[in-house]
Scaffold this active site. Structure first.
Site, PDB file in Angstrom:
ATOM      1  N   GLU A   1       0.744  -1.133  -0.360  1.00  0.00           N
ATOM      2  CA  GLU A   1      -0.205   0.453   0.338  1.00  0.00           C
ATOM      3  C   GLU A   1       1.024   1.070   0.487  1.00  0.00           C
ATOM      4  O   GLU A   1       1.905   0.987   0.390  1.00  0.00           O
ATOM      5  CB  GLU A   1      -0.417  -0.277   1.715  1.00  0.00           C
ATOM      6  CG  GLU A   1      -0.240  -0.177   2.389  1.00  0.00           C
ATOM      7  CD  GLU A   1      -0.999   0.297   3.442  1.00  0.00           C
ATOM      8  OE1 GLU A   1      -1.761  -1.059   4.478  1.00  0.00           O
ATOM      9  OE2 GLU A   1      -1.851   1.514   4.218  1.00  0.00           O
TER      10      GLU A   1
ATOM     11  N   CYS B   1      -0.320   2.951   8.713  1.00  0.00           N
ATOM     12  CA  CYS B   1       0.153   2.485   8.083  1.00  0.00           C
ATOM     13  C   CYS B   1       0.461   1.192   8.068  1.00  0.00           C
ATOM     14  O   CYS B   1       0.079   0.183   9.362  1.00  0.00           O
ATOM     15  CB  CYS B   1       1.389   2.520   8.341  1.00  0.00           C
ATOM     16  SG  CYS B   1       2.853   1.659   7.100  1.00  0.00           S
TER      17      CYS B   1
END
Ligand code: SF4
Length: 346
Positions: free
Chosen positions: A88, A333
């Site tokens: 990502e 994250c």
């Protein structure tokens, strides 16, 4: 073989070794940097066939899914790698340009308590071309006529960049190449949890990038609780390595400090932190922690963040509080990938 791992001169060598004229190298290289697939690039059919016969692929990433914030236009991306792994990234827009946060590994083995990227451990290192591929894919996705979208890069996504040192270094050279995307090293920040020998090795490269240390605690005792790396390297030697980086490169370093409620956000912690980094060319970036469901840790309130900042500033330390971007698509994250993977499992 993956073409995005190659520098411009390596692409030239490859094209010549396949018996094709050298000028085709520029067409091939530029097409790759624009995010085109081999079949879309304006090169001869013969060269395309030769590349296929010799097993060359682009080696980049494909955007699998994206989430756009209605508040500030921040975009979170899930990318798919050629082997099917998912990583990502996030694109944030500021007045001075747009910053892309890139991943350097699939997962991470560093085990920081507040981080979702490490929950499943390290799957594998990313190759240089796969890190570069994230920048290329986002540029293509946000194409404007005049300029590339990504002006700044932070190596702060999933993974510890210095645990994948050679590929990270190669990526830094590829992304700053004048014939390619050409992002200045000064517009790149690398964030590490503190692998001391690698910080020193990086310092000797004198690259001009900004080095950030994920510090998050002002004593060994507290840091060991949330960052296992500090069992390998004591705080004192880690801070010494950061001083060495400043000395070798002349660049100001950054300390990232995620504020965890009632854990590392007290007045005593602020005083210890100030003492630790006194007289260093540095800056502190305070991060109100996003809660990570699995870790049970929660972020400090606005009031506690402001107080912590005040204590540091009284000591003459330069401080900013990281602004939350894309609050409506938020998630710490690594959480996006994790929620994708758990959806896949169900
Ligand atoms: S914060 Fe960085 S180094 Fe620590 S576990 Fe997460 S990705 Fe790895």
């Amino acid at each position: 073989m993956k073409l995005l791992n190659l520098s411009f001169s390596e692409i030239e060598e490859l094209v010549e070794s396949l018996g094709e004229p050298k000028y085709r190298a520029k067409q091939l290289y530029q097409g790759l940097q624009m995010g085109k697939k081999i079949e879309e690039i304006n090169i001869s059919k013969d060269l395309k066939a030769l590349l296929a016969q010799n097993g060359y692929t682009t080696g980049g990433v494909e955007i699998h899914e994206k989430f756009v914030s209605k508040i500030d236009g921040t975009i979170k991306y899930l990318y798919c790698l050629e082997d099917g792994n998912i990583i990502e990234g996030v694109l944030m827009h500021y007045k001075h340009g747009s910053t892309l946060c890139v991943s350097t590994q699939v997962g991470c083995r560093m085990g920081c308590a507040f981080c979702a990227s490490t929950i499943g451990g390290l799957v594998r290192n990313l190759e240089a071309g796969e890190i570069l591929g994230q920048v290329i894919a986002v540029n293509r996705d946000n194409m404007t006529k005049k300029e590339r979208a990504v002006t700044n890069i932070v190596l702060m996504g999933s993974g510890e960049p210095l645990d994948n040192y050679d590929n990270t270094l190669k990526f830094l050279r590829l992304v700053s190449c004048p014939e390619g995307i050409n992002i200045s090293m000064r517009n790149i920040s690398l964030s590490t949890c503190g692998i001391v020998p690698k910080i020193k090795e990086l310092a000797k490269e004198k690259l001009g990038i900004t080095l950030s240390l994920s510090l998050h605690a002002p004593t060994d005792e507290m840091r060991k609780d949330i960052m296992p790396i500090s069992k390998a390297y004591a705080l004192e030697e880690t801070i010494d390595a950061m001083r060495y980086y400043v000395k070798e490169t002349g660049r100001r370093v950054v300390f990232e400090y995620a504020l965890i409620s009632e854990k590392n956000d007290t007045k005593e912690c602020a005083e210890k932190l100030a003492k630790l980094i006194r007289n260093m060319q540095c800056h502190v970036n305070l991060i109100p922690l996003n809660s990570v469901h699995e870790s049970g840790l929660s972020g400090s309130s606005g009031n506690r963040v402001a107080k912590f900042r005040e204590y540091l500033e009284k000591d003459g330390i330069s401080v900013t509080v990281r602004r939350e971007m894309g609050a409506d698509i938020s998630g710490a994250c690594g959480q996006l990938r994790r929620s994708y993977l758990s959806k896949e499992v169900k």
